[in-house]
Design an enzyme around this catalytic site. Structure first.
Site: not given
Length: 219
Positions: A2, A104
């Site tokens: 993350c 992402e």
């Protein structure tokens, strides 16, 4: 992992989602939160303090570490309880990082296409975090990650540890310090609740920060 996320839900919605008494504060919507900045987290400053929305530096460096020591932004669930760098924070200084979704990058035809991963129902995510006092007296935090599940595996092999509603209170309980007890009481959010879509490559630049960054584009 993350490494970039968004938080734009207003504090009243976060309080309702948390389902715990919370000292609120005003928040400016952020659509491109990057490491090395202060981020919003819910924590207790000590065992008897109330839960508050606080500003924590995204990057954890315990106060005993030297000034050149790393400041990891993530901690793996597989090792966070045993790592010398994180185990004290895991036992005594856990926090929650609210987020509406995270980004992402998926390799596509020699380039990296950013995707936004979020709950399909639009509810906020609560990411498990740990924090530690830094040598400068400020608190820094890291977000826990786990192997990707469900549709998130289509984009990356890891994901932040998002907790289900029943896990939020025990995760924030300073009196729960035993690893096995926490493992029994704390569970990740069901993967079936997640979705994702491609977004603009403008998110690649941390200086970009507006609502269009989380809107879907044609891939």
């Amino acid at each position: 992992m993350c490494g970039r996320f968004a938080l734009y839900s207003p504090p009243p919605k976060l309080s309702e989602s948390l389902r715990l008494p919370l000292v609120e504060r005003e928040l400016t919507p952020r659509y491109n939160v990057a490491p090395g900045t202060f981020i919003t987290a819910v924590r207790r400053a000590d065992d008897d303090a109330p839960l508050v929305m606080d500003d924590l530096w995204w990057g954890s460096r315990p106060h005993w570490a030297q000034g050149t020591a790393p400041q990891p932004i993530n901690a793996k669930v597989e090792s966070v309880a045993t790592s010398r760098y994180f185990r004290g924070a895991f036992a005594h200084h856990r926090c929650l990082v609210p987020a509406d979704g995270w980004f992402e990058w998926l390799p596509v035809n020699g380039r990296k296409q950013p995707h936004y991963l979020t709950r399909a129902d639009g509810e906020p995510l609560w990411l498990a975090g740990i924090w530690a006092e830094r040598a400068d007296g400020k608190a820094g935090c890291a977000i826990l990650t786990e192997p990707a599940r469900g549709v998130t595996k289509e984009i990356h092999d890891r994901m932040p540890l998002a907790l289900d509603a029943e896990s939020l209170e025990p995760w924030l309980d300073p009196h729960l310090t035993d690893r096995e007890t926490l493992r029994q009481l704390v569970h990740h959010l069901e993967a079936e609740l997640m979705t994702h879509w491609p977004v603009s490559t403008r998110v690649n630049r941390p200086t970009q920060d507006d609502a269009s960054l989380v809107e879907p584009i044609s891939s």
